[in-house]
Design an enzyme around this catalytic site. Structure first.
Site, mmCIF file in Angstrom:
data_model
loop_
_atom_site.group_PDB
_atom_site.id
_atom_site.type_symbol
_atom_site.label_atom_id
_atom_site.label_comp_id
_atom_site.label_asym_id
_atom_site.label_seq_id
_atom_site.Cartn_x
_atom_site.Cartn_y
_atom_site.Cartn_z
ATOM 1 N N THR A 39 -1.097 -3.344 5.354
ATOM 2 C CA THR A 39 -2.059 -3.887 4.400
ATOM 3 C C THR A 39 -2.599 -5.214 4.928
ATOM 4 O OG1 THR A 39 -0.840 -2.875 2.580
ATOM 5 C CG2 THR A 39 -2.403 -4.610 2.018
ATOM 6 N N ALA B 4 10.362 -9.598 3.514
ATOM 7 C CA ALA B 4 11.522 -8.834 3.982
ATOM 8 C C ALA B 4 11.152 -7.873 5.102
ATOM 9 C CB ALA B 4 12.134 -8.065 2.813
ATOM 10 N N ASP B 5 9.930 -7.340 5.067
ATOM 11 C CA ASP B 5 9.506 -6.417 6.116
ATOM 12 C C ASP B 5 9.405 -7.115 7.470
ATOM 13 O OD1 ASP B 5 7.366 -7.959 5.181
ATOM 14 O OD2 ASP B 5 5.901 -6.337 5.315
ATOM 15 N N ARG B 6 8.965 -8.369 7.451
ATOM 16 C CA ARG B 6 8.857 -9.122 8.709
ATOM 17 C C ARG B 6 10.248 -9.426 9.273
ATOM 18 N NH1 ARG B 6 4.453 -13.799 7.491
ATOM 19 N NH2 ARG B 6 4.332 -13.906 9.787
ATOM 20 N N SER C 15 0.807 -1.221 0.000
ATOM 21 C CA SER C 15 0.000 0.000 0.000
ATOM 22 C C SER C 15 0.839 1.269 0.000
ATOM 23 C CB SER C 15 -0.930 0.026 1.223
ATOM 24 O OG SER C 15 -1.823 -1.055 1.209
ATOM 25 N N HIS C 16 1.948 1.252 0.746
ATOM 26 C CA HIS C 16 2.764 2.456 0.887
ATOM 27 C C HIS C 16 4.252 2.143 0.757
ATOM 28 C CE1 HIS C 16 -0.977 3.765 2.938
ATOM 29 N NE2 HIS C 16 -0.653 4.951 2.471
ATOM 30 N N ASP D 110 2.467 -6.337 13.131
ATOM 31 C CA ASP D 110 2.569 -5.282 12.121
ATOM 32 C C ASP D 110 1.194 -5.066 11.502
ATOM 33 O OD1 ASP D 110 3.124 -3.575 10.037
ATOM 34 O OD2 ASP D 110 4.827 -4.705 9.272
#
Length: 258
Positions: free
Chosen positions: A133, A108-110, A10-11, A130
């Site tokens: 989205t 990768a964000d996790r 989303s961002h 987290d």
């Protein structure tokens, strides 16, 4: 200075570090970012200039991305417009023990959020929630063993699905409702959205802790973490958890010469 980017569905969340201090943060809708490397490069330079960032001082770049089709263009943009080879965080660039999970499937964000949480709380078993989205739960032990967790539709995604699937329902601003029993359609939607997600958060946390068998320190991040700040779910809210995790991974891999 270090440029870090968290490319989400989303961002895109952009941060600039001067040492260990974030001096600038920018957030744009991913859909507003054009897909060619030249368009991305121009966009990044313009966005940073508008936020008073001295482009000449940027000498490194770390990226977390869960949008694979944009990775090549984003990487090429950094090389062409900043003369920097970007570092992409992945399962291969962390010392997390991921042997208990299908590591190649972990976003990768996790990974970045776990790296940052461990750095902040090195001797604790951690649960990272987290709220983006998707809403994800990640459990990581004090021994740096990543146990994964669960994924469910995020707050905004749930609202979008509801409105797309029910022709008489329209979108609403996402806020905490004053009451659970709504007096019109808008308050009905807000109530269901907020308290439904709240109930899911509490139950998933309860079951995760029960299965793990020990207390955990719970950290929330993501765009909707603040929505639930008044509820007794999190020990802390860390909005820039992923950006700081990217920075840590970048520095650790630089030491290794990766």
């Amino acid at each position: 200075m270090l440029l870090v980017m968290d490319m989400g569905n989303s961002h895109i969340h952009i941060g600039v570090f001067d040492g260990d201090r974030i001096v600038s943060q920018i957030r744009y809708a991913t859909s507003s970012v054009d897909s060619t490397s030249d368009q991305m490069g121009v966009f990044l330079r313009q966005a940073l200039r508008e936020n008073s960032v001295d482009l000449g001082k940027i000498d490194g770049c770390g990226i977390s991305s869960v949008v694979p089709h944009l990775n090549y263009s984003l990487g090429s943009a950094v090389i062409k417009y900043f003369n920097i080879k970007p570092f992409f965080i992945s399962m291969d660039t962390t010392d997390l023990d991921m042997s208990a999970v299908e590591a190649h499937q972990v976003g990768a964000d996790r990974i970045a959020s776990c790296i940052s949480a461990i750095a902040d709380h090195p001797n604790k078993d951690l649960l990272i929630i987290d709220l983006g989205t998707a809403t994800t739960f990640d459990l990581v032990t004090k021994d740096k063993k990543y146990l994964s967790g669960s994924i469910m539709p995020g707050v905004k995604l749930s609202l979008n699905a509801l409105c797309q699937g029910a022709s008489q329902l329209s979108s609403v601003t996402i806020v905490k409702p004053e009451v659970a029993i709504g007096y019109d359609t808008k308050t009905n939607i807000r109530s269901g959205l907020y308290y439904g997600h709240l109930g899911a958060l509490k139950e998933l946390k309860r079951r995760s802790v029960e299965e793990f068998g020990s207390p955990v320190y719970t950290i929330a991040t993501g765009g909707f973490a603040g929505l639930f700040k008044e509820e007794d779910i999190f020990n802390e809210i860390s909005p820039d958890l992923i950006l700081r995790g990217i920075r840590i991974a970048f520095l650790e891999n630089n030491k290794k010469g990766v």
